[in-house]
Structures are given as C-alpha cells and as structure tokens.
Design a protein around this motif. Sequence first.
Motif, PDB file in Angstrom:
ATOM      1  N   ALA A 181      11.581 -28.942   1.080  1.00 27.73           N
ATOM      2  CA  ALA A 181      12.023 -27.634   1.571  1.00 27.73           C
ATOM      3  C   ALA A 181      11.204 -26.514   0.953  1.00 27.73           C
ATOM      4  O   ALA A 181      10.729 -26.627  -0.173  1.00 27.73           O
ATOM      5  N   GLU A 182      11.059 -25.449   1.713  1.00 24.59           N
ATOM      6  CA  GLU A 182      10.478 -24.213   1.204  1.00 24.59           C
ATOM      7  C   GLU A 182      11.586 -23.171   1.225  1.00 24.59           C
ATOM      8  O   GLU A 182      12.059 -22.771   2.292  1.00 24.59           O
ATOM      9  N   VAL A 183      12.037 -22.777   0.047  1.00 27.21           N
ATOM     10  CA  VAL A 183      13.140 -21.830  -0.055  1.00 27.21           C
ATOM     11  C   VAL A 183      12.635 -20.446   0.330  1.00 27.21           C
ATOM     12  O   VAL A 183      11.669 -19.935  -0.243  1.00 27.21           O
ATOM     13  N   LEU A 184      13.305 -19.838   1.319  1.00 23.47           N
ATOM     14  CA  LEU A 184      12.922 -18.533   1.820  1.00 23.47           C
ATOM     15  C   LEU A 184      13.819 -17.422   1.289  1.00 23.47           C
ATOM     16  O   LEU A 184      13.391 -16.283   1.159  1.00 23.47           O
ATOM     17  N   LEU A 185      15.074 -17.769   1.007  1.00 21.46           N
ATOM     18  CA  LEU A 185      16.043 -16.796   0.511  1.00 21.46           C
ATOM     19  C   LEU A 185      17.071 -17.540  -0.309  1.00 21.46           C
ATOM     20  O   LEU A 185      17.578 -18.576   0.124  1.00 21.46           O
ATOM     21  N   SER A 186      17.376 -17.055  -1.504  1.00 25.35           N
ATOM     22  CA  SER A 186      18.381 -17.695  -2.341  1.00 25.35           C
ATOM     23  C   SER A 186      19.114 -16.640  -3.154  1.00 25.35           C
ATOM     24  O   SER A 186      18.507 -15.938  -3.961  1.00 25.35           O
TER      25      SER A 186
END
Length: 195
Positions: free
Chosen positions: A87-92
């Motif tokens: 996964a590529e985290v875009l918003l956390s």
Amino acid sequence: MPFYVYAEDQPDVADQLETLCEEHWSYMDRFADRLILRGPTVSDDGEEHTGSVHVVDLADRAAAERFAREEPFWKAGLYRDLAVVAAEVLLSRAPEADVPYTLVTAQWPVPVRAAGDVVSGDAGQQGPSGAEPDGRLVFVAALVDDEGTGTTGVVAAVRALPDEARSLVQPIADRLAGGRTVALTAQRWERGGRD
C-alpha cells in the motif's frame, strides 16, 4: 513499506476470538510503532466481529506475510481468508474512539497507473482553493503491486455510515483506477488497540 492486511473471520468464532484477544493484542504490541491503522470490521449493528484490518509498515512482502500468518487468530484457524497487499498511504489521521467508521475497499486485477503519480492531495475531496481533504476521511491508501508501479485497489477508513462513506471514496477510487468507475465494498470498522 506499508502493507494492508485484512483477515475475514470464520463463522461463529466470537467466543474463540474473545479467548485469544489478549494474545492477539500482545502480538500486535510488538508492532505498535509500525502499525498505521488497526481494528476490527464489525456487523452492521456493531455487535459481531467480522474481520481484522491492519496497515503495517514492514521491510518487505515476506515480513508482511510472516506478520499475518503468525498472528494468533490466524494460527488458531479463526480466519477464513487473508489478504496481504502493498500500500501507498495517501492520508492518515488518528481515528477517534467511539465514533462510527466505515472501511471502504476496492480491488482491480491489473495495475492501472504509476503509484508515484498519486500524491497526498489526491486523497481527499479538495474544497475551493485547495482546502484540506474532507475531514471525515481518516485514512486512505492506494493498494499497489509489489513493485509499487501501479495501483490495484484502494482502502479507506471514513467517519461516516456505509452509503455516505462510499460516496466520499468513490471519486478517489475512480481516479486511482484510471478514470473508470469501480465497485466499492463498505463495512463497519472500529478503531482497534488497547487504548
């Protein structure tokens, strides 16, 4: 590299899950500094545990597979299915306690576009003048192939009930899927962990 790990429960395992809960939490405590998102999926009424979600930052796919397969619920045979996807985290953002959330997901078979083309600003619906993403989105990740060259899906945690959550994630998913409309699944999700 972050990995999205989702395990779906076997039917009628609530008592066994409860028995192994402390063992599960102790296992997850070992990864506390690498867990980006964690918590169970639950039934529509919030009464039954239906699966477990973890987004964990690990060295590689082998480490992610080990993380998933050494988890106590999996080892006890309480899960029927297991997904481990880069996964590529875009918003956390930190999810709040005792707030209804929905986990929205979609997967497509063929990588659509370079994951590097996706930037954090793409993760939420922008308001006028590039305002912050919609505050109901607490987590968004593009699922990517192991090389990180293309998207294969999306996962999002949204502070909303399923229909509204789907409508918030749909434009993001469609953009990640190269402009085509993708079918989304939505299920209730709760923030996990000891606190």
